[in-house]
Design a protein around this motif. Structure first.
Motif, PDB file in Angstrom:
ATOM      1  N   GLY A 197      -8.937   2.194   0.135  1.00 44.88           N
ATOM      2  CA  GLY A 197      -9.530   1.567   1.324  1.00 44.88           C
ATOM      3  C   GLY A 197     -10.628   2.400   1.956  1.00 44.88           C
ATOM      4  N   GLU A 198     -10.483   3.734   1.960  1.00 45.65           N
ATOM      5  CA  GLU A 198     -11.428   4.607   2.669  1.00 45.65           C
ATOM      6  C   GLU A 198     -12.805   4.658   2.018  1.00 45.65           C
ATOM      7  N   SER A 199     -12.892   4.353   0.725  1.00 44.45           N
ATOM      8  CA  SER A 199     -14.192   4.516   0.059  1.00 44.45           C
ATOM      9  C   SER A 199     -14.703   3.267  -0.644  1.00 44.45           C
ATOM     10  N   GLY A 200     -13.882   2.225  -0.733  1.00 45.30           N
ATOM     11  CA  GLY A 200     -14.329   1.018  -1.431  1.00 45.30           C
ATOM     12  C   GLY A 200     -14.260   1.136  -2.944  1.00 45.30           C
ATOM     13  N   ALA A 201     -13.521   2.130  -3.451  1.00 43.98           N
ATOM     14  CA  ALA A 201     -13.361   2.271  -4.905  1.00 43.98           C
ATOM     15  C   ALA A 201     -12.144   1.476  -5.367  1.00 43.98           C
ATOM     16  N   LEU A 202     -12.223   0.978  -6.592  1.00 43.41           N
ATOM     17  CA  LEU A 202     -11.075   0.293  -7.188  1.00 43.41           C
ATOM     18  C   LEU A 202     -10.771   0.963  -8.533  1.00 43.41           C
ATOM     19  N   PHE A 203      -9.531   1.409  -8.693  1.00 44.23           N
ATOM     20  CA  PHE A 203      -9.091   1.989  -9.972  1.00 44.23           C
ATOM     21  C   PHE A 203      -8.612   0.830 -10.841  1.00 44.23           C
ATOM     22  N   THR A 204      -9.336   0.564 -11.924  1.00 43.85           N
ATOM     23  CA  THR A 204      -9.131  -0.695 -12.651  1.00 43.85           C
ATOM     24  C   THR A 204      -8.289  -0.557 -13.917  1.00 43.85           C
ATOM     25  N   GLY A 205      -7.795   0.659 -14.226  1.00 43.69           N
ATOM     26  CA  GLY A 205      -6.936   0.805 -15.402  1.00 43.69           C
ATOM     27  C   GLY A 205      -7.607   0.274 -16.647  1.00 43.69           C
TER      28      GLY A 205
ATOM     29  N   TRP B  85      -5.978   8.817   2.902  1.00 43.14           N
ATOM     30  CA  TRP B  85      -6.200   7.775   1.890  1.00 43.14           C
ATOM     31  C   TRP B  85      -5.129   6.692   1.920  1.00 43.14           C
ATOM     32  N   THR B  86      -5.535   5.519   1.515  1.00 43.36           N
ATOM     33  CA  THR B  86      -4.630   4.373   1.379  1.00 43.36           C
ATOM     34  C   THR B  86      -4.940   3.706   0.039  1.00 43.36           C
ATOM     35  N   LEU B  87      -3.947   3.550  -0.784  1.00 43.22           N
ATOM     36  CA  LEU B  87      -4.125   2.869  -2.068  1.00 43.22           C
ATOM     37  C   LEU B  87      -3.316   1.578  -2.046  1.00 43.22           C
ATOM     38  N   THR B  88      -4.011   0.456  -2.192  1.00 45.96           N
ATOM     39  CA  THR B  88      -3.366  -0.854  -2.129  1.00 45.96           C
ATOM     40  C   THR B  88      -3.311  -1.465  -3.525  1.00 45.96           C
ATOM     41  N   ALA B  89      -2.136  -1.954  -3.896  1.00 48.27           N
ATOM     42  CA  ALA B  89      -1.963  -2.552  -5.227  1.00 48.27           C
ATOM     43  C   ALA B  89      -2.648  -3.916  -5.289  1.00 48.27           C
ATOM     44  N   VAL B  90      -3.398  -4.143  -6.355  1.00 45.57           N
ATOM     45  CA  VAL B  90      -4.016  -5.448  -6.616  1.00 45.57           C
ATOM     46  C   VAL B  90      -3.446  -5.921  -7.968  1.00 45.57           C
ATOM     47  N   ALA B  91      -2.523  -6.877  -7.907  1.00 47.42           N
ATOM     48  CA  ALA B  91      -1.868  -7.338  -9.143  1.00 47.42           C
ATOM     49  C   ALA B  91      -2.902  -8.005 -10.047  1.00 47.42           C
ATOM     50  N   THR B  92      -3.014  -7.511 -11.273  1.00 50.66           N
ATOM     51  CA  THR B  92      -4.025  -8.018 -12.212  1.00 50.66           C
ATOM     52  C   THR B  92      -3.404  -8.188 -13.599  1.00 50.66           C
ATOM     53  N   PRO B  93      -2.442  -9.115 -13.749  1.00 49.80           N
ATOM     54  CA  PRO B  93      -1.839  -9.335 -15.060  1.00 49.80           C
ATOM     55  C   PRO B  93      -2.865  -9.913 -16.034  1.00 49.80           C
TER      56      PRO B  93
ATOM     57  N   ALA C 165       0.816  -1.211   0.000  1.00 47.12           N
ATOM     58  CA  ALA C 165       0.000   0.000   0.000  1.00 47.12           C
ATOM     59  C   ALA C 165       0.849   1.260   0.000  1.00 47.12           C
ATOM     60  N   MET C 166       0.255   2.327  -0.503  1.00 48.18           N
ATOM     61  CA  MET C 166       0.820   3.675  -0.453  1.00 48.18           C
ATOM     62  C   MET C 166      -0.168   4.529   0.335  1.00 48.18           C
ATOM     63  N   ASN C 167       0.338   5.244   1.347  1.00 48.58           N
ATOM     64  CA  ASN C 167      -0.546   6.056   2.190  1.00 48.58           C
ATOM     65  C   ASN C 167      -0.324   7.529   1.963  1.00 48.58           C
ATOM     66  N   GLY C 168      -1.400   8.297   2.068  1.00 54.60           N
ATOM     67  CA  GLY C 168      -1.311   9.758   2.082  1.00 54.60           C
ATOM     68  C   GLY C 168      -2.285  10.255   3.125  1.00 54.60           C
ATOM     69  N   PRO C 169      -2.436  11.590   3.270  1.00 56.91           N
ATOM     70  CA  PRO C 169      -3.365  12.113   4.274  1.00 56.91           C
ATOM     71  C   PRO C 169      -4.813  11.748   3.952  1.00 56.91           C
TER      72      PRO C 169
END
Ligand SMILES: [Zn+2]
Length: 294
Positions: free
Chosen positions: A160-168, A140-148, A134-138
């Motif tokens: 983590g804070e909102s239940g959103a997933l950035f799916t590229g 927010w927390t963004l956790t990597a989900v490997a999706t090859p 994970a990468m944290n900021g003020p």
């Protein structure tokens, strides 16, 4: 693939999607990018992450600059290194001093099929995130989900804070993901769909196209679609041996000619996966079912 929605598109405008998430559309529409690449800015105003900075086009980098304003950029995070996603990381890092954190660079051969012009060879991350890191900021927390699958270095990022997933480019609402072998891998892609289906994300923000608010339903549909494609291939092969391009007019009726190359790639990705599973075999460019070959 569906066509883009009618213009005007919000190119260059910062759109607030939820308290933690803004989106800026890049001016690079095409049959492969829909209305263009969407860059996401995650944060509440006191330190943000920029996800998929997009193509290195001056007007897009300026639009990001305007959206970010005086806010500190904690990290520039790419889902993968296709040229419509990561090249703006460098100019944005130079302007903001932010580190590039996220997907690994692709090891591409100088010659051969992996040296694909669609990859950003200039991508140099300061830190690579492994699956689950994970990468944290003020705030927010963004956790990597490997999706090859779409490409081998693809990561989604879970907020983590909102239940959103950035799916590229892994899961998009407007189109299925293009899987181009040998770096793209249909078996990996299917496993990466399974992985998302097992999660409980509330909403997906893809790099192209609208937000997806019933994500598991869409993923389930995509898994079914791929299985259907696989069955179509096996049915056609049961009748006759085929070259990869011979499937395209039979399986993609009415598809824009410009996208026939991409469709052939997807068929080839399925064939390679079926070959690994021992269901089909090839001699030269001709594919046939294993039962027919024996
Ligand atoms: Zn891509």
């Amino acid at each position: 693939m569906a066509g883009p929605p009618p213009k005007p598109w919000p190119t260059g405008e910062a759109q607030q999607l939820e308290p933690l998430v803004r989106r800026v559309l890049a001016p690079n529409p095409s049959p492969y990018t829909f209305t263009g690449t969407q860059t996401y800015i995650v944060g509440l105003g006191d330190g943000c992450a920029v996800i998929d900075p997009g193509p290195a086009q001056d007007d897009h980098v300026l639009a990001l600059d305007a959206a970010i304003g005086d806010e500190h950029v904690c990290a520039i995070m790419c889902t993968h290194t296709h040229r419509d996603h990561s090249p703006a990381a460098k100019p944005l890092a130079a302007r903001t001093g932010a580190p590039i954190i996220g997907c690994a660079p692709l090891v591409l051969d100088d010659t051969g099929p992996r040296a694909d012009a669609s990859f950003d060879r200039g991508y140099e991350p300061d830190r690579v995130l492994e699956d689950g890191e994970a990468m944290n900021g003020p705030g927010w927390t963004l956790t990597a989900v490997a999706t090859p699958g779409h490409v081998s270095n693809h990561l989604c990022y879970a907020l983590g804070e909102s239940g959103a997933l950035f799916t590229g480019d892994h899961v998009m609402g407007w189109s299925t993901s293009v899987v181009v072998p040998p770096d793209g891998d249909m078996g990996d892609y299917m496993r990466s769909l399974d992985k998302l289906h097992a999660r409980e994300d509330r909403v997906y923000y893809p790099a192209h196209g609208e937000a997806i608010d019933k994500p598991r339903q869409l993923v389930r549909g995509m898994m079914g679609h791929r299985r259907q494609r696989e069955n179509q291939i096996l049915r056609h092969l049961h009748d006759d041996p085929h070259r990869a391009e011979e499937f395209v007019p039979k399986m993609y009726k009415g598809l824009d000619e410009k996208l026939h190359g991409a469709a052939k790639m997807s068929v080839t990705a399925h064939l390679i996966d079926l070959e690994r599973r021992g269901l089909v075999t090839r001699s030269g460019e001709l594919w046939e079912t294993v039962s027919r070959a024996t």
